[in-house]
Scaffold this motif. Structure first.
Motif, PDB file in Angstrom:
ATOM      1  N   UNK A  20     -15.157  25.717  31.046  1.00 19.64           N
ATOM      2  CA  UNK A  20     -13.855  25.557  31.836  1.00 19.64           C
ATOM      3  C   UNK A  20     -13.644  26.224  33.221  1.00 19.64           C
ATOM      4  N   UNK A  21     -13.062  25.565  34.048  1.00 19.21           N
ATOM      5  CA  UNK A  21     -12.471  26.303  35.401  1.00 19.21           C
ATOM      6  C   UNK A  21     -10.952  26.038  35.118  1.00 19.21           C
ATOM      7  N   UNK A  31     -19.709  31.089  25.803  1.00 18.94           N
ATOM      8  CA  UNK A  31     -19.763  32.335  24.977  1.00 18.94           C
ATOM      9  C   UNK A  31     -18.341  32.965  24.992  1.00 18.94           C
ATOM     10  N   UNK A  32     -17.662  32.693  26.127  1.00 20.07           N
ATOM     11  CA  UNK A  32     -16.177  33.187  25.956  1.00 20.07           C
ATOM     12  C   UNK A  32     -15.565  32.569  25.139  1.00 20.07           C
ATOM     13  N   UNK A  33     -15.699  31.180  24.672  1.00 20.72           N
ATOM     14  CA  UNK A  33     -15.047  30.411  23.844  1.00 20.72           C
ATOM     15  C   UNK A  33     -15.394  30.705  22.173  1.00 20.72           C
ATOM     16  N   UNK A  34     -16.681  31.198  22.162  1.00 21.32           N
ATOM     17  CA  UNK A  34     -17.060  32.048  20.773  1.00 21.32           C
ATOM     18  C   UNK A  34     -16.321  33.006  20.756  1.00 21.32           C
ATOM     19  N   UNK A  61       0.569  24.302  27.604  1.00 21.11           N
ATOM     20  CA  UNK A  61      -0.881  24.049  27.866  1.00 21.11           C
ATOM     21  C   UNK A  61      -1.685  25.324  28.247  1.00 21.11           C
ATOM     22  N   UNK A  62      -2.595  25.790  27.787  1.00 26.02           N
ATOM     23  CA  UNK A  62      -3.215  26.921  28.080  1.00 26.02           C
ATOM     24  C   UNK A  62      -4.822  26.991  27.658  1.00 26.02           C
ATOM     25  N   UNK A  63      -5.571  27.589  28.070  1.00 23.21           N
ATOM     26  CA  UNK A  63      -6.858  27.712  27.502  1.00 23.21           C
ATOM     27  C   UNK A  63      -6.969  28.510  26.202  1.00 23.21           C
ATOM     28  N   UNK A  64      -5.998  29.417  26.254  1.00 26.52           N
ATOM     29  CA  UNK A  64      -5.729  30.390  24.997  1.00 26.52           C
ATOM     30  C   UNK A  64      -5.383  29.302  23.733  1.00 26.52           C
ATOM     31  N   UNK A  65      -4.366  28.427  24.052  1.00 25.31           N
ATOM     32  CA  UNK A  65      -3.901  27.414  22.985  1.00 25.31           C
ATOM     33  C   UNK A  65      -5.305  26.744  22.670  1.00 25.31           C
ATOM     34  N   UNK A  66      -6.121  26.365  23.393  1.00 23.20           N
ATOM     35  CA  UNK A  66      -7.412  25.660  22.906  1.00 23.20           C
ATOM     36  C   UNK A  66      -8.165  26.814  21.980  1.00 23.20           C
ATOM     37  N   UNK A  67      -8.260  28.054  22.454  1.00 24.63           N
ATOM     38  CA  UNK A  67      -9.023  28.939  21.625  1.00 24.63           C
ATOM     39  C   UNK A  67      -8.210  29.117  19.936  1.00 24.63           C
ATOM     40  N   UNK A 125       5.048  34.411  15.752  1.00 23.68           N
ATOM     41  CA  UNK A 125       4.187  34.990  16.691  1.00 23.68           C
ATOM     42  C   UNK A 125       4.303  34.331  17.924  1.00 23.68           C
ATOM     43  N   UNK A 126       3.829  34.920  18.829  1.00 26.36           N
ATOM     44  CA  UNK A 126       3.991  34.291  20.157  1.00 26.36           C
ATOM     45  C   UNK A 126       2.553  34.297  20.829  1.00 26.36           C
ATOM     46  N   UNK A 127       2.399  33.365  21.851  1.00 28.37           N
ATOM     47  CA  UNK A 127       1.179  33.251  22.473  1.00 28.37           C
ATOM     48  C   UNK A 127       1.270  32.850  23.849  1.00 28.37           C
ATOM     49  N   UNK A 128       0.681  33.701  24.641  1.00 27.61           N
ATOM     50  CA  UNK A 128       1.064  33.608  26.369  1.00 27.61           C
ATOM     51  C   UNK A 128      -0.396  33.612  26.545  1.00 27.61           C
ATOM     52  N   UNK A 129      -0.557  33.599  28.238  1.00 28.26           N
ATOM     53  CA  UNK A 129      -1.634  33.331  28.860  1.00 28.26           C
ATOM     54  C   UNK A 129      -2.210  34.591  29.343  1.00 28.26           C
ATOM     55  N   UNK A 130      -3.355  35.053  29.196  1.00 22.03           N
ATOM     56  CA  UNK A 130      -4.218  36.032  29.017  1.00 22.03           C
ATOM     57  C   UNK A 130      -4.709  36.277  30.701  1.00 22.03           C
ATOM     58  N   UNK A 131      -3.890  36.773  31.358  1.00 26.51           N
ATOM     59  CA  UNK A 131      -4.390  36.750  32.688  1.00 26.51           C
ATOM     60  C   UNK A 131      -5.228  38.339  32.900  1.00 26.51           C
ATOM     61  N   UNK A 132      -4.381  39.028  32.006  1.00 27.74           N
ATOM     62  CA  UNK A 132      -4.992  40.690  31.977  1.00 27.74           C
ATOM     63  C   UNK A 132      -4.438  41.059  30.907  1.00 27.74           C
TER      64      UNK A 132
END
Ligand code: AMP
Length: 507
Positions: A20-21, A31-34, A61-67, A125-132
């Motif tokens: 993903x971009x 690999x990141x997804x794994x 919606x975020x890639x973290x939610x996909x993970x 629990x909470x889930x946010x975006x991992x920018x750093x």
């Protein structure tokens, strides 16, 4: 034993390939997804999630939610995504019904949702975006960040549950559709083949991921085919125009197509390299189909599915993509049109209930055995609640939901037939036809319309034009003009709210 869905999707994956971009400039490889899904799987297990436990998730919606979705699959949990628009009161119903071990929400909503989680016995629990590696990323994200990238997938058999998706529940309460590993994997396998997805594809992903379309159709197809995606938070015309040139495929709801067509920057040149445009979740007007082809040279591929059945039919990849139809049953899926009362199969050309059977069909409604029993025939066919008809060449055409059928003066009226006639008129952009209570007829036909020129719309004139076109009992008694039709995020017209709005028209 393997984990049916995860191992099926990721089998022999080329880990260096891009998955993903992202809009913030990050990229994700397979690999990141794994790695990241392993971290989340370790984190939820550390929080006590056991195989079969539900993990309810209401996050933007975020890639973290996909993970997190992939992590739940790997950990043998049941992923339960919730529409981001649901209020705490609505979330309360879902948590009460599903009894999840964990409920994961947006950090910004923690306070308002904490009491709801508490009263339903779910850990919050909470889930946010991992920018750093910052701590505002959410409590689950922080746990995952510290967890290992190694994870031994929990074995799951084909019939084990992978997800529960609640239906939109326009009549009565929402029901949790139980989807198995085999339901999801088999549907992805069929669609990859039918729609010819390969590792060379780039899907522009702008759909929400709490619904079957953006979650399973789009993500599972991308992963299984080793495609990559441009993953954007939502449909915005400017964003789509920016990313279409780097994409090869787009999956959308009909509103994506009408909105793109409204913008003159959406040209043939912009999408000349595209391979595939898919539409579904709501009917694509034949007119939109035709306008899209005239503008771009592409024929949209329309398909039909629902939360309970995954995808069921599709127009052909090669061969005619017929406007106003949803194509043929997918390979391995049986579809018949029946008499709604008896379940007896009808002849071609007759309108009836669409029933389907196949590896795509869910295993039942969560904690609702009676509802489940009501909606399956003894021979295993699922009664979809959609009315349809087969044309001469067996293309399936959807006529509407059973609950939208209008019965006026004892006659059955299919709203779609009248909508098609209204939509053809120059004075009308689009329409939705509903039945509202009427003292004489039981129900009366009312057309809700978006007018081409609202200031000069002449209701009497249009009703006059309709007279020779449709039999008298089907003619709308009123044409009610609205600025736009009420639609949900998946582009479905909310007929309930129209019926409600107009319920006293003849009182
Ligand atoms: P959902 O469970 O939210 O995916 O909604 C499923 C319903 O959307 C189906 O039962 C149909 O009524 C409708 N639907 C999905 N795809 C199409 C389509 N291509 N044309 C018409 N209606 C559709």
């Amino acid at each position: 034993m393997t984990n049916t869905l995860f191992d099926g999707l990721f089998h022999a994956v080329d880990t260096g390939k891009k998955l993903a971009d992202l809009e913030d400039g990050r990229t994700y490889s397979y690999q990141d997804a794994l790695d990241v899904s392993a971290r989340f799987a370790n984190a939820i297990i550390a929080l006590g999630v056991k195989p079969g436990d539900r993990v309810a998730v209401q996050v933007p919606k975020s890639i973290e939610a996909v993970m997190l979705y992939l992590a739940c699959v790997r950990a043998g949990a049941v992923f339960l995504p919730l529409n981001t628009g649901y209020t705490p009161n609505e979330v309360d119903y879902f948590l009460g019904n599903a009894c999840p071990h964990l409920f994961i929400c947006d950090p910004a909503k923690r306070e308002e949702l904490a009491p709801v989680a508490k009263q339903n016995g779910a850990k919050l629990e909470t889930l946010g975006v991992w920018t750093s590696e910052d701590t505002s990323a959410g409590t689950l994200s922080n746990l995952a960040l510290k967890a290992s990238t190694q994870f031994q997938n929990i074995a799951r058999a084909p019939e084990d549950l992978a997800a529960i998706l609640y239906t939109s529940g326009t009549t009565g309460r929402s029901k949790g559709a139980m989807l198995t590993h085999a339901n999801l994997l088999s549907n992805a396998q069929t669609l990859v083949e039918l729609w010819r997805f390969t590792s060379g594809d780039v899907l522009l992903h702008a759909l929400p991921i709490f619904h079957t379309h953006g979650l399973f159709v789009a993500l599972n197809v991308v992963i299984l085919s080793r495609s990559s995606m441009i993953f954007v938070s939502a449909f915005k015309t400017d964003v789509m125009l920016e990313h279409l040139p780097a994409s090869t495929a787009m999956m959308g709801v009909p509103t994506f197509y009408t909105r793109l067509l409204q913008d003159q920057r959406f040209t043939k040149e912009l999408v000349s390299h595209m391979r595939l445009f898919v539409s579904g979740s709501a009917p694509l007007l034949a007119e939109t189909h035709e306008q899209f082809e005239a503008r771009t040279g592409h024929r949209v591929l329309e398909r039909y599915g629902m939360t309970e059945t995954n995808m069921t039919t599709s127009n052909p990849y090669d061969g005619e993509r017929r406007a106003g139809t949803v194509g043929f049953p997918l390979p391995g899926v049986s579809l018949k049109i029946t008499d709604p009362d008896t379940g007896k199969e009808l002849e071609k050309g007759q309108i009836g209930m669409i029933e389907v059977k196949g590896p795509n069909v869910f295993s039942g409604y969560w904690k609702m055995p009676e509802k489940t029993a009501e909606e399956f025939r003894a021979d295993g066919f699922f009664i979809t609640g959609d009315l349809g008809v087969l044309d001469n060449e067996n293309y399936v055409q959807i006529v509407g939901r059973t609950k939208d059928l209008i019965i006026s003066g004892g006659f059955n009226i299919y709203p779609k037939e009248i909508e098609l006639i209204l939509d053809e008129l120059d004075q009308i952009v689009e329409s939705a036809v509903v039945g509202v209570p009427h003292p004489d007829f039981g129900e009366a036909v009312v057309g809700v319309i978006v007018a081409t020129d609202p200031d000069n719309f002449d209701e009497a004139e249009v009703l006059e034009i309709l007279k020779p076109k449709i039999s008298r009992f089907k003619q709308p008694k009123i044409l009610h003009v609205v600025e736009e039709l009420p639609r949900n995020t998946m582009g479905k017209v909310q007929k309930n709210s129209l019926r409600d709005l107009l319920k006293d028209s003849f009182a």
